[in-house]
Design an enzyme around this catalytic site. Structure first.
Site, mmCIF file in Angstrom:
data_model
loop_
_atom_site.group_PDB
_atom_site.id
_atom_site.type_symbol
_atom_site.label_atom_id
_atom_site.label_comp_id
_atom_site.label_asym_id
_atom_site.label_seq_id
_atom_site.Cartn_x
_atom_site.Cartn_y
_atom_site.Cartn_z
ATOM 1 N N HIS A 68 -7.241 -33.528 19.809
ATOM 2 C CA HIS A 68 -8.277 -32.943 18.877
ATOM 3 C C HIS A 68 -8.040 -33.457 17.699
ATOM 4 O O HIS A 68 -6.831 -33.836 17.016
ATOM 5 C CB HIS A 68 -7.343 -31.489 18.894
ATOM 6 C CG HIS A 68 -7.321 -30.625 19.947
ATOM 7 N ND1 HIS A 68 -6.641 -30.850 20.841
ATOM 8 C CD2 HIS A 68 -8.328 -29.533 20.105
ATOM 9 C CE1 HIS A 68 -6.791 -29.910 21.654
ATOM 10 N NE2 HIS A 68 -7.936 -29.043 21.492
ATOM 11 N N PRO A 161 0.479 -22.219 21.788
ATOM 12 C CA PRO A 161 -0.100 -20.874 21.212
ATOM 13 C C PRO A 161 -0.074 -20.832 20.042
ATOM 14 O O PRO A 161 0.891 -20.569 19.276
ATOM 15 C CB PRO A 161 1.047 -20.075 22.274
ATOM 16 C CG PRO A 161 1.637 -20.891 23.152
ATOM 17 C CD PRO A 161 1.471 -22.368 22.368
ATOM 18 N N LEU A 162 -1.506 -20.464 19.459
ATOM 19 C CA LEU A 162 -1.626 -20.375 18.174
ATOM 20 C C LEU A 162 -1.053 -19.145 17.530
ATOM 21 O O LEU A 162 -0.761 -18.137 18.036
ATOM 22 C CB LEU A 162 -3.256 -20.362 17.846
ATOM 23 C CG LEU A 162 -3.828 -21.457 18.281
ATOM 24 C CD1 LEU A 162 -5.397 -21.222 17.955
ATOM 25 C CD2 LEU A 162 -3.441 -22.752 17.481
ATOM 26 N N ASP A 201 -7.236 -21.487 10.851
ATOM 27 C CA ASP A 201 -7.586 -20.371 10.962
ATOM 28 C C ASP A 201 -7.432 -19.481 12.262
ATOM 29 O O ASP A 201 -7.174 -18.174 12.107
ATOM 30 C CB ASP A 201 -9.159 -20.386 10.776
ATOM 31 C CG ASP A 201 -9.605 -20.647 9.252
ATOM 32 O OD1 ASP A 201 -9.758 -19.754 8.585
ATOM 33 O OD2 ASP A 201 -9.711 -21.812 9.181
ATOM 34 N N ASN A 231 -10.160 -24.754 6.751
ATOM 35 C CA ASN A 231 -11.456 -25.582 6.881
ATOM 36 C C ASN A 231 -12.504 -24.874 7.329
ATOM 37 O O ASN A 231 -13.561 -25.226 7.778
ATOM 38 C CB ASN A 231 -11.039 -26.718 7.908
ATOM 39 C CG ASN A 231 -10.620 -26.367 9.151
ATOM 40 O OD1 ASN A 231 -10.906 -25.349 9.758
ATOM 41 N ND2 ASN A 231 -9.677 -27.218 9.764
ATOM 42 N N HIS A 308 -13.344 -30.248 15.843
ATOM 43 C CA HIS A 308 -12.251 -29.453 16.187
ATOM 44 C C HIS A 308 -11.588 -30.113 17.473
ATOM 45 O O HIS A 308 -10.309 -30.732 17.435
ATOM 46 C CB HIS A 308 -12.336 -28.341 16.886
ATOM 47 C CG HIS A 308 -11.156 -27.627 17.424
ATOM 48 N ND1 HIS A 308 -10.164 -26.904 16.675
ATOM 49 C CD2 HIS A 308 -10.640 -27.625 18.714
ATOM 50 C CE1 HIS A 308 -9.330 -26.525 17.429
ATOM 51 N NE2 HIS A 308 -9.497 -26.770 18.808
ATOM 52 N N SER A 427 18.183 3.037 20.823
ATOM 53 C CA SER A 427 17.990 3.288 22.326
ATOM 54 C C SER A 427 18.650 2.108 23.151
ATOM 55 O O SER A 427 18.999 2.328 24.527
ATOM 56 C CB SER A 427 16.525 3.629 22.580
ATOM 57 O OG SER A 427 16.003 4.665 21.959
ATOM 58 N N GLU A 457 7.397 -6.823 18.496
ATOM 59 C CA GLU A 457 8.150 -7.523 19.618
ATOM 60 C C GLU A 457 7.368 -8.871 19.678
ATOM 61 O O GLU A 457 8.317 -9.817 20.108
ATOM 62 C CB GLU A 457 7.662 -6.719 21.021
ATOM 63 C CG GLU A 457 8.501 -5.455 21.072
ATOM 64 C CD GLU A 457 7.719 -4.247 20.724
ATOM 65 O OE1 GLU A 457 8.444 -3.137 20.748
ATOM 66 O OE2 GLU A 457 6.717 -4.458 20.015
ATOM 67 N N PHE A 483 7.710 -3.051 27.290
ATOM 68 C CA PHE A 483 7.257 -3.698 26.153
ATOM 69 C C PHE A 483 7.550 -5.393 25.924
ATOM 70 O O PHE A 483 7.096 -6.196 25.108
ATOM 71 C CB PHE A 483 7.678 -3.064 24.580
ATOM 72 C CG PHE A 483 7.382 -1.726 24.758
ATOM 73 C CD1 PHE A 483 6.164 -1.200 25.155
ATOM 74 C CD2 PHE A 483 8.297 -0.907 24.033
ATOM 75 C CE1 PHE A 483 5.769 -0.012 24.908
ATOM 76 C CE2 PHE A 483 7.841 0.577 23.966
ATOM 77 C CZ PHE A 483 6.458 0.947 24.276
ATOM 78 N N ASP A 515 8.919 10.097 29.692
ATOM 79 C CA ASP A 515 7.866 9.345 29.116
ATOM 80 C C ASP A 515 6.766 9.020 29.793
ATOM 81 O O ASP A 515 5.718 8.432 29.209
ATOM 82 C CB ASP A 515 8.430 7.934 28.337
ATOM 83 C CG ASP A 515 9.486 8.480 27.186
ATOM 84 O OD1 ASP A 515 9.011 9.517 26.443
ATOM 85 O OD2 ASP A 515 10.122 7.710 26.578
ATOM 86 N N HIS A 519 5.638 3.972 30.115
ATOM 87 C CA HIS A 519 6.956 3.283 29.443
ATOM 88 C C HIS A 519 7.968 3.261 30.694
ATOM 89 O O HIS A 519 8.912 2.813 30.588
ATOM 90 C CB HIS A 519 7.704 4.763 28.615
ATOM 91 C CG HIS A 519 7.111 4.698 27.212
ATOM 92 N ND1 HIS A 519 5.793 4.715 26.870
ATOM 93 C CD2 HIS A 519 7.867 4.477 26.158
ATOM 94 C CE1 HIS A 519 5.638 4.712 25.690
ATOM 95 N NE2 HIS A 519 6.859 4.490 25.014
ATOM 96 N N ARG A 574 18.248 3.156 31.365
ATOM 97 C CA ARG A 574 18.245 4.358 30.650
ATOM 98 C C ARG A 574 19.588 5.303 31.322
ATOM 99 O O ARG A 574 20.189 6.000 30.569
ATOM 100 C CB ARG A 574 17.018 5.045 30.445
ATOM 101 C CG ARG A 574 17.117 6.239 29.511
ATOM 102 C CD ARG A 574 15.785 6.934 29.838
ATOM 103 N NE ARG A 574 15.815 7.893 28.805
ATOM 104 C CZ ARG A 574 15.331 9.282 28.980
ATOM 105 N NH1 ARG A 574 14.504 9.275 29.929
ATOM 106 N NH2 ARG A 574 15.405 10.235 27.964
#
Length: 713
Positions: A68, A161-162, A201, A231, A308, A427, A457, A483, A515, A519, A574
């Site tokens: 790049h 990873p941007l 960006d 840019n 780019h 929790s 997260e 999650f 839930d 969940h 849990r």
């Protein structure tokens, strides 16, 4: 830095004119005419270095036929100011704990980083610059934090990873704040460095940037400086095609100081903005928006999205000539090397002065010095020593509840261990008692060991990686297992970079109950198990949980087996689970450290093996009592750790002579066939759950002793 301004001014003479004397408003625009006067010789040297950095990028990308061009060319002046003036580093001691950190969030522009590290004196010889993107080179396609595959000095974070690099920089800044609060004294300042990140960006379009920047402002991380290579370009189109936001207003709304440079190639303006950001100790991180021309120097593509990638390669020779570079490829002038050596000498003077302070600090603070030295060198108690600190506890309770007491022993065993949660401390039950909360305001302090990440997260995962990159603190963080997918990308990078991060992931199955399926993770544990370098521990009771926690901070040194470094995921229930009785607590702990062990030994000839993990082990132990004396029960809290054991141990636990095998887990069944074979059975949950009390979801989806007994017959 308390020493740096004086020493650099002495070493670089008129370069001190670059340091602004007057604070400016929080949000402002700097044009070329507003920039301070600079020493012509210094400005000329920086401009030459910038163009030669462009040349290195063009030549390496052209040779690789891959890469790049846009960022290395467009941000060259930013690099010149950072490495030629503003940053504090010592290439002879690249791991100096008080060095400034630089994170290239836009990791695709990696030749920017390699070029400047080479010119700044790091051990990246020109042959490695030429070997860009080649097998086993020190200059891979995206920057990789030193690990078993790459040991390139000066790389502070694995990026690609941007946006994630922004969160890593926030973690590094938090780590510096914590180090200063923990180790500095009134007499001795050991930590006072800054953290820089360069983003584009694309980084700011990724949601993780918002999570991390919001956290940084709220916790007043004013040691953080974000340079935005603005840019107006993304890969597919000009940025206006997909965005219309006002970044300055966005950053200001978070609570950042914002400086906009209308000419992001103006060396004087860049330096003035950075020096102002360094001098601001006002509780606000600083964002410097640099309006740049992507691919600057290759006129045929500059300022367009074509710049780019490598589209400009065919125009490289003409561009080099226009920049005044000689025909010789990979050219860095003697004058540039000499100028950068002056910067290195100035930094070395600061380093030497710091070293004197550090030695005096160690003599005056031997306990702190031992903690810091152990942290920097990865020295810690063994898993056995840690387990000996954790008392046995015969109790029927959720493994998350077991963790709530065990984590305090972990913190005692490793003073630099920190934890945190994405708004779920109550929790997850991972709060370190008496250790205080990290941050600013509301009774928090930078020496606190409990991070409140908010409902972020993805940001939490990236910040934890940043803390780990800092090299002093060992982070853990918690959320509901379901999650984990929000931060999966950062967990992957932790595994790739072999970081000592642990994840405390509770509410681990359909046992979550009321839930409902949103969940109730059924696929998530298997999804984490397939990561290389990630050990996923799903303990079955208190004793296995104690061993799993001990392993999470000693990975790489447990049991003398073939180990990898990297993260550990602790998968906790849990609902309450039965305290196991098949073997002693000590045997369960030792077996957990091997990934699997025999919990119930057959009496007589071995006829069948039941394998289970986590909350389902209690059903396996109960089923064995009904099925007869020829049944063995194997608890397998960690597949990957068991796989690392010797062939002899694996044969001892799962003898190949017995193919009558049944596995049970409240999740998808696929991975278990590796252990039961094609002739075996798996009692799993290959569907989503439903909303009902946990005992009902378990019963209706077959997670019972009775159903396991039927499957075994």
């Amino acid at each position: 830095m308390k020493f740096s301004a004086v020493v650099i001014a002495l070493a670089l003479g008129a370069a001190s004119a670059f340091v602004p004397q007057v604070r400016v408003p929080r949000v402002r625009t700097v044009s070329m005419s507003a920039a301070t006067e600079a020493a012509p010789a210094v400005e000329s040297a920086l401009a030459t270095a910038a163009n030669e950095a462009r040349g290195l990028a063009m030549d390496s990308i052209a040779a690789a036929k891959s890469g790049h061009l846009g960022l290395p060319l467009g941000a060259a002046e930013i690099g010149a100011v950072l490495w030629g003036q503003s940053m504090m580093y010592n290439p002879e001691e690249p791991k100096w704990c008080n060095r400034d950190r630089f994170v290239l969030s836009a990791g695709h522009g990696s030749m920017f980083l390699y070029s400047w590290l080479h010119m700044a004196g790091y051990d990246i010889p020109m042959d490695e610059v030429k070997n860009f993107r080649q097998w086993h080179s020190a200059t891979p396609g995206h920057p990789e934090f030193p690990n078993s595959e790459h040991t390139t000095p000066g790389i502070e974070a694995t990026t690609g990873p941007l946006g994630a690099g922004i969160s890593n920089a926030v973690g590094l800044a938090a780590s510096e704040k914590m180090a200063a609060a923990t180790f500095n004294t009134e007499e001795h300042t050991i930590f006072d460095h800054h953290v820089y990140a360069l983003c584009g960006d694309g980084c700011l379009q990724e949601g993780v940037s918002a999570e991390a920047m919001s956290f940084a402002a709220h916790e007043k991380l004013d040691n953080l400086i974000l340079l935005f290579d603005s840019n107006d370009v993304t890969l597919d189109k000009m940025a206006e095609f997909t965005q219309s936001e006002d970044h300055a207003k966005r950053f200001d709304a978070y609570g950042w100081d914002v400086i906009t440079l209308t000419d992001g190639h103006d060396l004087k303006a860049i330096n003035e903005a950075i020096e102002e950001a360094k001098s601001n100790n006002n509780g606000k991180p600083t964002a410097i928006i640099c309006k740049t021309i992507i691919g600057k120097g290759i006129d045929e593509v500059a300022g367009t999205n074509a710049a780019h990638g490598e589209a400009g390669v065919e125009f490289v020779d003409g561009a080099r000539e226009s920049l005044g570079l000689p025909a010789e490829k990979w050219h860095v002038s003697d004058d540039t090397y000499a100028f950068m050596k002056e910067k290195q000498a100035a930094n070395k003077a600061v380093y030497d002065e710091w070293t004197k302070t550090f030695e005096a600090w160690k003599e005056a603070n031997p306990e702190k010095a031992t903690i810091l030295d152990d942290a920097l060198n990865g020295k810690r108690k063994s898993a056995k020593e840690i387990m000996d600190m954790i008392p046995e506890n015969e109790t029927d309770e959720a493994t998350r509840a077991s963790g709530s007491s065990i984590i305090n022993y972990i913190s005692e065993a490793l003073p630099t261990y920190v934890s945190g949660s994405a708004d779920l401390h109550g929790s997850n039950k991972n709060y370190i008692k008496g250790a205080g909360d990290f941050g600013s305001g509301f009774g928090k302090s930078y020496s606190g060991k409990n991070f409140y990440y908010g409902i972020r997260e993805h940001g939490m995962g990236g910040i934890m990686n940043g803390i780990a990159y800092g090299g002093i603190f060992t982070p853990s963080g918690a959320t509901f297992l379901v999650f984990a997918d929000y931060m999966r990308a950062t967990m992957r990078i932790a595994a790739l970079a072999e970081l000592p991060v642990s994840y405390i992931l509770t509410h681990d199955s359909i046992g979550v109950g009321e839930d409902g399926p949103t969940h109730q993770p059924v696929e998530t544990v298997s999804g984490l198990r397939v990561f290389p370098n990630m050990d996923v521990m799903r303990p079955a009771d208190y004793e296995e949980t104690a061993a799993a926690y001990a392993y999470s901070i000693t990975k790489g040194m447990a049991c003398g087996t073939v180990q990898t470094t990297g993260p550990v995921s602790l998968i906790l229930t849990r609902q309450n689970v039965k305290y196991l009785t098949g073997v002693s607590p000590a045997e369960r702990r030792e077996g957990t450290l091997k990934g699997a062990y025999t919990l119930v030994k057959e009496e007589g000839e071995l006829e069948q093996i039941i394998i289970a993990a986590g909350s389902e082990v209690q059903f396996a132990e109960a089923a064995a009592k009904e099925l007869g004396k020829g049944v063995r029960v194997v608890s397998m809290p960690c597949m990957s750790l068991f796989d690392k054991q010797s062939a002899e141990y694996k044969e001892e636990i799962l003898p190949s002579s017995c193919t009558n095998r049944v596995a049970m887990e409240a999740g998808v069944s696929g991975l278990w066939y590796k252990y039961v074979g094609l002739e075996g059975k798996v009692v799993g949950v290959d569907r989503f759950g439903f909303s009902a009390p946990g005992d009902i979801t378990f019963r209706e989806l077959g997670m019972t002793t009775e159903n396991l007994v039927d499957a075994c017959k």
